[in-house]
Design a protein around this motif. Structure first.
Motif, mmCIF file in Angstrom:
data_model
loop_
_atom_site.group_PDB
_atom_site.id
_atom_site.type_symbol
_atom_site.label_atom_id
_atom_site.label_comp_id
_atom_site.label_asym_id
_atom_site.label_seq_id
_atom_site.Cartn_x
_atom_site.Cartn_y
_atom_site.Cartn_z
ATOM 1 N N PRO A 1 1.524 3.468 -3.603
ATOM 2 C CA PRO A 1 -0.060 4.302 -3.986
ATOM 3 C C PRO A 1 -0.096 5.266 -3.080
ATOM 4 C CG PRO A 1 -0.228 1.883 -4.146
ATOM 5 C CD PRO A 1 1.015 1.968 -3.546
ATOM 6 N N PHE A 2 -0.203 5.286 -1.798
ATOM 7 C CA PHE A 2 -0.441 6.168 -0.776
ATOM 8 C C PHE A 2 0.520 7.221 -0.905
ATOM 9 C CE2 PHE A 2 1.062 7.651 3.346
ATOM 10 C CZ PHE A 2 -0.303 8.563 3.648
ATOM 11 N N GLU B 1 -7.593 6.496 2.336
ATOM 12 C CA GLU B 1 -6.798 6.204 1.049
ATOM 13 C C GLU B 1 -7.628 6.627 -0.202
ATOM 14 O OE1 GLU B 1 -3.594 3.262 -0.978
ATOM 15 O OE2 GLU B 1 -4.351 2.921 1.059
ATOM 16 N N ILE B 2 -8.983 6.149 -0.136
ATOM 17 C CA ILE B 2 -9.879 6.236 -1.256
ATOM 18 C C ILE B 2 -9.948 7.731 -1.209
ATOM 19 C CG2 ILE B 2 -12.159 6.473 -1.854
ATOM 20 C CD1 ILE B 2 -10.772 3.699 -2.507
ATOM 21 N N GLN C 1 0.804 -1.205 0.145
ATOM 22 C CA GLN C 1 0.046 0.072 -0.121
ATOM 23 C C GLN C 1 0.799 1.321 0.240
ATOM 24 O OE1 GLN C 1 -3.298 0.125 -0.112
ATOM 25 N NE2 GLN C 1 -3.121 -2.110 -0.455
ATOM 26 N N ALA D 1 -6.097 13.286 -5.325
ATOM 27 C CA ALA D 1 -5.008 13.345 -6.289
ATOM 28 C C ALA D 1 -5.536 13.321 -7.580
ATOM 29 C CB ALA D 1 -4.181 12.098 -5.671
ATOM 30 N N THR D 2 -6.441 12.547 -7.905
ATOM 31 C CA THR D 2 -6.984 12.503 -9.259
ATOM 32 C C THR D 2 -7.561 13.773 -9.770
ATOM 33 O OG1 THR D 2 -7.414 10.124 -9.207
ATOM 34 C CG2 THR D 2 -8.433 11.376 -10.900
ATOM 35 N N LYS E 1 -6.978 9.409 -2.943
ATOM 36 C CA LYS E 1 -6.918 8.969 -4.567
ATOM 37 C C LYS E 1 -7.889 9.924 -5.257
ATOM 38 C CE LYS E 1 -6.607 3.680 -3.835
ATOM 39 N NZ LYS E 1 -5.195 3.645 -4.043
ATOM 40 N N LEU E 2 -9.074 10.187 -4.699
ATOM 41 C CA LEU E 2 -10.075 11.059 -5.407
ATOM 42 C C LEU E 2 -9.415 12.582 -5.644
ATOM 43 C CD1 LEU E 2 -13.125 9.925 -4.037
ATOM 44 C CD2 LEU E 2 -12.494 9.519 -6.357
ATOM 45 N N GLU F 1 -0.447 9.475 -3.816
ATOM 46 C CA GLU F 1 -1.800 10.024 -3.503
ATOM 47 C C GLU F 1 -1.492 11.130 -2.707
ATOM 48 O OE1 GLU F 1 -3.606 5.803 -3.586
ATOM 49 O OE2 GLU F 1 -3.737 6.675 -1.574
#
Length: 148
Positions: A78-79, A131-132, A75, A138-139, A135-136, A82
């Motif tokens: 990716p963490f 984390e979700i 993890q 960062a995107t 992710k949002l 992000e």
């Protein structure tokens, strides 16, 4: 013409949150080493066999500590991505979520290593939600920069 990204003045908080994972990794190493010693499983064996884990709680908890550490390393990349990307646009919320993720993952590691598989569920769920969110964020930040 190139893209210019200005690093916000509070970005240092994001770097503090990222740096906190260094100590979480150290905590995983300590938990796993302690569990290995208690179980008597010698290097280079990575996990106790199913038969060993079924018979010996220390062997099971060693497997849990090993799996918690492996999950952390899976993890981590990716963490960090992000966190660092989201922090370019929203440094304070990203840093707060990053530090909260590290705390949740610390509880996850400790609970899993000492209490077995069921003990990991709540802290894992909290870390997943954080984390979700990152992710949002960062995107969204990445798309915003891409469209400039």
């Amino acid at each position: 013409m190139g893209l210019t990204i200005e690093v916000p003045s509070q970005y240092g908080l994001v770097l503090v949150a990222a740096s906190s994972t260094f100590f979480l990794n150290l905590w995983h190493i300590l938990l796993t080493s302690s569990a290995r010693k208690a179980s008597g499983i010698k290097y280079p064996v990575a996990y106790a066999s199913k038969e060993e884990a079924d018979k010996d709680k220390n062997a099971l908890l060693f497997n849990c500590a090993q799996r918690a550490h492996a999950n952390f390393t899976e993890q981590l990349t990716p963490f960090l991505g992000e966190l660092l990307i989201a922090g370019l646009r929203w440094p304070v919320p990203a840093a707060a979520m990053g530090l909260s993720w590290t705390l949740a993952r610390t509880v996850y590691a400790t609970s899993y290593a000492r209490g077995g598989p069921q003990a990991r569920v709540i802290p894992s769920s909290i870390a997943f939600l954080l984390e979700i969110s990152l992710k949002l964020m960062a995107t969204t930040a990445a798309v915003t920069y891409a469209l400039q």
